[in-house]
Design an enzyme around this catalytic site. Structure first.
Site, PDB file in Angstrom:
ATOM      1  N   GLU A  35     -11.397   8.938   0.755  1.00 44.18           N
ATOM      2  CA  GLU A  35     -12.505   9.048   0.067  1.00 44.18           C
ATOM      3  C   GLU A  35     -12.151   8.433  -1.437  1.00 44.18           C
ATOM      4  O   GLU A  35     -13.618   7.277  -0.975  1.00 44.18           O
ATOM      5  CB  GLU A  35     -12.948   9.901  -0.482  1.00 44.18           C
ATOM      6  CG  GLU A  35     -14.908  10.268  -1.461  1.00 44.18           C
ATOM      7  CD  GLU A  35     -15.754  10.156  -1.203  1.00 44.18           C
ATOM      8  OE1 GLU A  35     -15.405  10.147   0.903  1.00 44.18           O
ATOM      9  OE2 GLU A  35     -16.521   9.000  -1.320  1.00 44.18           O
ATOM     10  N   HIS A  37     -10.286   5.468  -1.048  1.00 44.94           N
ATOM     11  CA  HIS A  37     -10.683   4.127  -0.148  1.00 44.94           C
ATOM     12  C   HIS A  37     -12.057   3.473   0.106  1.00 44.94           C
ATOM     13  O   HIS A  37     -12.932   2.699  -0.169  1.00 44.94           O
ATOM     14  CB  HIS A  37     -10.371   4.250   1.307  1.00 44.94           C
ATOM     15  CG  HIS A  37      -8.275   4.094   1.288  1.00 44.94           C
ATOM     16  ND1 HIS A  37      -8.247   5.415   1.549  1.00 44.94           N
ATOM     17  CD2 HIS A  37      -7.340   3.305   0.845  1.00 44.94           C
ATOM     18  CE1 HIS A  37      -6.297   5.003   1.287  1.00 44.94           C
ATOM     19  NE2 HIS A  37      -6.631   4.330   1.249  1.00 44.94           N
ATOM     20  N   LYS A 149      -5.320   4.929  -9.503  1.00 43.07           N
ATOM     21  CA  LYS A 149      -4.363   6.113  -9.274  1.00 43.07           C
ATOM     22  C   LYS A 149      -2.755   5.302  -9.521  1.00 43.07           C
ATOM     23  O   LYS A 149      -1.697   5.869  -9.506  1.00 43.07           O
ATOM     24  CB  LYS A 149      -4.372   6.449  -7.812  1.00 43.07           C
ATOM     25  CG  LYS A 149      -3.465   7.849  -8.058  1.00 43.07           C
ATOM     26  CD  LYS A 149      -3.168   8.485  -6.632  1.00 43.07           C
ATOM     27  CE  LYS A 149      -3.177   8.445  -5.414  1.00 43.07           C
ATOM     28  NZ  LYS A 149      -1.619   7.001  -5.320  1.00 43.07           N
TER      29      LYS A 149
END
Ligand code: PAF
Length: 282
Positions: A35, A37, A149
């Site tokens: 999800e 990406h 992230k």
């Protein structure tokens, strides 16, 4: 959705789109989509008329003892997911096409790459900036979307683009998390059920740090100790825990706006990273 396999064909496609006056948004990936990406793809679609997703497990950003060989791959599923997001092109070159045997150039951002992940993964960021620079030349995007992230990666790519006067807008997308707080990552598939439970200590550490900041607590040293103790309640090895400035990546002694809690841990053989901009609403 078109699948393009060679840099030359990719550039022909990009030149046509540019000649037609269209903007191109790029999402660089190593595949095995989740999800997180898909959110990057949606952002790229929102920001540009044509969307290209690159899928390339870039060998030069992996160290000799790292997980290049076992990095998860599922090309058919990735194609379906990208197509479902309305992506125009999936650019999936072979390693030989990206790095012919005579290739001998590396793009290196110094300073920002020395600490944090750079300290334990020598050569990693040179591999990232080299492939991203190549993708930018091949695809000529107006914007490129990266997940936050990989916080240091985003800072390093942003620096490269500024230093080289590259006319590409770098967009950092907020971390996408599972319902229980685990940051989405293709590498989460390596975790056993128990290891996945342990991995939640990263999100617990973030929640703790946020609570402390909300109540006005500002001493980095004490907060880092608390976060370290919290992580060590699980069977994990801490690679680093730090509070750094979001742009310079310099450690902060007193927490202020722009402070980011950054962490890298190992659970068994799996290395996980996470971070949080403690002063930002989420
Ligand atoms: O973040 C990644 O998946 C990779 O480091 C990137 C940016 C696609 C370069 O290979």
């Amino acid at each position: 959705m078109e699948i393009i396999r060679t840099p030359a064909e990719m550039t022909v496609w990009a030149n046509k789109a540019l000649a037609a006056g269209q903007t191109i948004g790029l999402v660089p990936t190593m595949g095995f989509f989740h999800e997180g990406h898909l959110c990057l793809m949606r952002k790229a679609r929102e920001k540009s008329e044509r969307t290209v997703v690159s899928l390339f497990v870039n060998p030069i950003q992996f160290g000799a003892n790292e997980d290049l060989g076992r990095y998860p791959r599922d090309f058919a599923r990735d194609c379906q997911l990208a197509e479902g997001e309305g992506v125009d092109v999936l650019f999936a070159p072979e390693a030989q096409a990206m790095y012919p045997s005579e290739a001998s150039t590396r793009v290196i951002v110094s300073g920002l790459t020395d600490e944090l992940c750079g300290a334990s993964r020598p050569g990693h960021f040179a591999g990232v900036t080299t492939v991203v620079a190549k993708l930018f030349h091949i695809i000529k995007p107006h914007c490129a979307v990266f997940g936050r992230k990989d916080f240091q990666q985003l800072a390093v790519v942003t620096r490269m683009v500024a230093d080289l006067n590259w006319d590409v807008e770098i967009i950092g997308h907020p971390i996408v998390r599972e319902a229980d707080g685990l940051a989405m990552s293709s590498r989460n598939t390596y975790l056993s059920v128990l290891e996945r439970q342990s991995a939640l200590c990263l999100f617990r550490a973030i929640a703790h740090a946020r609570r402390r900041v909300r109540t006005g607590f500002v001493e980095a040293k004490v907060l880092l100790q608390e976060v370290g103790e919290l992580l060590q309640q699980e069977a994990v090895t801490i690679e680093y825990v730090s509070l750094v400035d979001q742009a310079s990546l310099q450690p902060q002694a007193v927490l202020r706006k722009g402070a980011v809690l950054v962490m890298a841990i190992k659970i068994g053989a799996t290395r996980l990273i996470d971070n949080d901009n403690l002063f930002e609403e989420n």
